[in-house]
Motif scaffolding. Structure first.
Motif, PDB file in Angstrom:
ATOM      1  N   UNK A  76      -3.145  -6.927  -1.377  1.00  0.00           N
ATOM      2  CA  UNK A  76      -3.586  -5.982  -0.363  1.00  0.00           C
ATOM      3  C   UNK A  76      -3.846  -4.619  -0.990  1.00  0.00           C
ATOM      4  N   UNK A  77      -4.565  -3.782  -0.259  1.00  0.00           N
ATOM      5  CA  UNK A  77      -4.856  -2.402  -0.643  1.00  0.00           C
ATOM      6  C   UNK A  77      -4.470  -1.503   0.522  1.00  0.00           C
ATOM      7  N   UNK A  94       7.511  -7.327  -2.058  1.00  0.00           N
ATOM      8  CA  UNK A  94       6.321  -6.508  -2.309  1.00  0.00           C
ATOM      9  C   UNK A  94       6.443  -5.810  -3.660  1.00  0.00           C
ATOM     10  N   UNK A  95       5.426  -5.950  -4.508  1.00  0.00           N
ATOM     11  CA  UNK A  95       5.290  -5.216  -5.764  1.00  0.00           C
ATOM     12  C   UNK A  95       4.099  -4.299  -5.603  1.00  0.00           C
ATOM     13  N   UNK A 112      -5.406  -2.855   4.019  1.00  0.00           N
ATOM     14  CA  UNK A 112      -6.420  -3.909   4.059  1.00  0.00           C
ATOM     15  C   UNK A 112      -5.829  -5.143   3.399  1.00  0.00           C
ATOM     16  N   UNK A 113      -5.679  -6.227   4.210  1.00  0.00           N
ATOM     17  CA  UNK A 113      -5.065  -7.453   3.706  1.00  0.00           C
ATOM     18  C   UNK A 113      -6.143  -8.460   3.324  1.00  0.00           C
ATOM     19  N   UNK A 114      -5.879  -9.170   2.251  1.00  0.00           N
ATOM     20  CA  UNK A 114      -6.825 -10.202   1.844  1.00  0.00           C
ATOM     21  C   UNK A 114      -6.677 -11.473   2.671  1.00  0.00           C
ATOM     22  N   UNK A 170      -3.131   2.809  -2.811  1.00  0.00           N
ATOM     23  CA  UNK A 170      -2.070   1.873  -3.194  1.00  0.00           C
ATOM     24  C   UNK A 170      -2.658   0.483  -3.367  1.00  0.00           C
ATOM     25  N   UNK A 171      -2.163  -0.261  -4.336  1.00  0.00           N
ATOM     26  CA  UNK A 171      -2.488  -1.674  -4.520  1.00  0.00           C
ATOM     27  C   UNK A 171      -1.179  -2.443  -4.602  1.00  0.00           C
TER      28      UNK A 171
END
Length: 553
Positions: free
Chosen positions: A129-130, A188-189, A114-116, A174-175
């Motif tokens: 994102x999640x 990506x972190x 799920x992207x903000x 995941x976050x």
């Protein structure tokens, strides 16, 4: 199990090298244009279970693992990702006698991201994102309990070694934060927690059946999106730069992807019939000197005054076709075929304000409310309205009494004075006697009145007569006074051609002329006889009024 981990170790570096090679190609961060992306990362695994745990204890010496992923753009808000991660992990409990766990862990998962970017632009520098999903958890673990029994109980001083191979299903959450380093590369972190459906990773289980073993993966890596830039109209300018993304195939465009416009008139060359001369979009780019909406090349009247409406040839419009151009026509909506004067207005012969084509009496002045015909004077209307009181018949017959002649002669005079009117005569009876007899009698009485007036020279087509019998009373038939009122003959004038006045008042009924034309007899039972007018030569003129005697005081 060892060949599997060996394969993972060999594949992950190759995937990272492939991603680095693709970074040299003209790509963008993963968007609707570039829907596929790959990435590689380094990671740290942390454990929490029966032996204890090191979640979030970054001071503990860690071994670094590696991971990779392939993701597919689904929409502005969602991606689908296939992730893999390999870790060589060691944990020593920070208490005597220091139980130890060594594990080689592999994770292969499918996740929905799920992207903000549903709320922030896709090209924003920071993109949170999640992700959640599940997959396979693979582990090969060894170690010793040092006082902890496999069932979780304690036996001080005991030392037991173990070795186990695990293959289980897992779920994860995941976050992450993505940093767009360039249009081609993103950093990506991520932090993710994994729950394998097994409690045997550290080879310790409890009688409750609760799953204690879970893992935290902290990672950092690069993601690169690749694919061909979308160019919907195929004009050589990618959609992200194309200000005119729907240009037809084969049309020449400028650097912004918009069709060329040589004369700068706002009409692209491929639609411009006059591409070298500035013109109007409404005229496909051609000029219009007189501004009438017809291109100069097609204009048969190129000097039409400004503001004048024109036809397809550029000449002044004559909307109603009366021969007078609209801009000179004071009545531009005259119906077809109507004669007009020099100003384009319908002719009004009698000058009453009602044009001839709407005037039922074009040669006699009258108000528009009466369709251009003269109105019957009030005193004449009174004679007609009160005539029913003075038209009398012999008892139970249709024979006119001589006392009726004076009033009938007055009505004859009115009909001669107003040639544009017709007269409706309607006979009525009271309720005494049989219905069909009364109907016949009402027809015969109306016919007698009509016959008398015809004998005085009124044309037959100007007088209609009909009967209604006892069906249209105007008073109570239970009283003698009411019956007397119901025995009547009505006389109603109306403009010739309009709805018959009797029908408008009482409803339809066949006229005597209609009955005779059909070859039928009058309806109802035959009466005692109609007789004949006692005098066909009754005076037409009104009798002179007598002077009232002068009263003596």
């Amino acid at each position: 199990m060892r060949p599997l981990f060996s394969t993972l170790r060999r594949l992950l570096p190759g995937a990272v090298l492939l991603a680095a090679g693709l970074a040299a190609s003209p790509t963008l961060a993963q968007t609707a244009d570039r829907k596929t992306a790959i990435g590689g990362s380094i990671s740290v695994l942390q454990y929490q279970g029966n032996l204890g745990g090191d979640f979030w204890k970054l001071s503990t010496p860690q071994k670094v693992g590696a991971g990779g992923h392939i993701s597919r753009y689904l929409s502005r808000s969602f991606d689908l990702s296939l992730l893999g991660n390999y870790e060589n992990y060691r944990f020593v409990a920070p208490r005597q006698p220091y139980p130890e766990l060594n594990a080689k862990v592999g994770m292969i998962d499918l996740g929905l991201k799920l992207k903000m970017t549903g709320f922030i632009p896709e090209d924003f520098f920071i993109q949170p994102y999640l992700m959640a999903g599940g997959g396979a958890f693979l582990a090969s673990s060894t170690g010793n309990y040092n006082g902890i029994n496999p069932d979780g109980s304690l036996t001080p001083g005991s030392v037991q070694g173990f070795s186990s191979s695990i293959q289980a299903f897992e779920v994860f959450g995941l976050a992450g934060l993505r940093f767009r380093l360039s249009p081609a590369i993103a950093l990506d972190i991520q932090t993710s927690q994994h729950y394998p459906f097994s409690d045997r990773i550290d080879n310790i289980t409890t009688s409750s059946g609760k799953l204690h073993d879970r893992f935290l993966v902290q990672s950092a890596g690069l993601t690169i999106a690749f694919g061909k830039a979308k160019d919907t109209d195929g004009d050589g300018v990618p959609d992200r730069k194309d200000k005119c993304p729907d240009t037809p195939t084969g049309v020449k465009v400028d650097v912004n992807g918009c069709p060329l416009d040589t004369d700068g008139d706002g009409v692209p060359d491929y639609q411009d019939k006059c591409p070298d001369v500035k013109g109007l979009a409404a005229l496909q780019g051609c000029p219009d000197a007189d501004g009438d909406g017809v291109a100069d090349a097609d204009d048969k009247c190129p000097n039409t005054p400004a503001g004048v409406r024109v036809d397809a040839t550029g000449c002044p419009l004559d909307s109603d076709g009366d021969g007078v151009a609209d801009y000179l026509d004071k009545c531009p909506n005259t119906p077809a075929g109507v004669k007009v004067d020099a100003t384009g207005c319908p002719i009004d012969t009698d000058g009453d304000g009602v044009p001839d084509y709407q005037d039922k009496c074009p040669d006699r002045a009258g108000p528009a409310s009466n369709k251009g015909c003269p109105e019957i004077k009030a005193e004449d209307k009174k004679i007609l309205n009160e005539a029913t009181k003075y038209i009398n018949f012999d008892f139970n017959k249709a024979t006119l009494k001589t006392s009726s002649y004076a009033k009938l002669n007055q009505m004859v005079q009115i009909m001669n004075d107003y040639p544009d009117y017709s007269l409706s005569i309607a006979g009525h009876t009271d309720s005494k006697g049989a219905d069909d007899y009364n109907l016949r009698l009402s027809y015969e009485r109306a016919a007698s009145a009509r016959k008398y007036m015809l004998s005085k020279g009124i044309p037959a087509d100007r007088i209609e007569a009909r009967g209604y019998g006892e069906t249209k009373p105007i008073a109570d038939n239970k009283t003698a006074a009411g019956q007397a009122l119901n025995r009547r003959v009505d006389f109603d004038p109306y403009l010739t051609g309009d709805t018959n006045a009797a029908e408008a008042k009482y409803g339809p009924a066949p006229t005597i002329a209609d009955i005779k034309a059909a070859g039928n007899k009058l309806p109802g039972k035959k009466t005692t006889g109609t007789g004949a007018p006692r005098s066909r030569k009754a005076p037409l003129k009104k009798a002179p009024l007598k002077k009232a005697p002068v009263r003596k005081k």
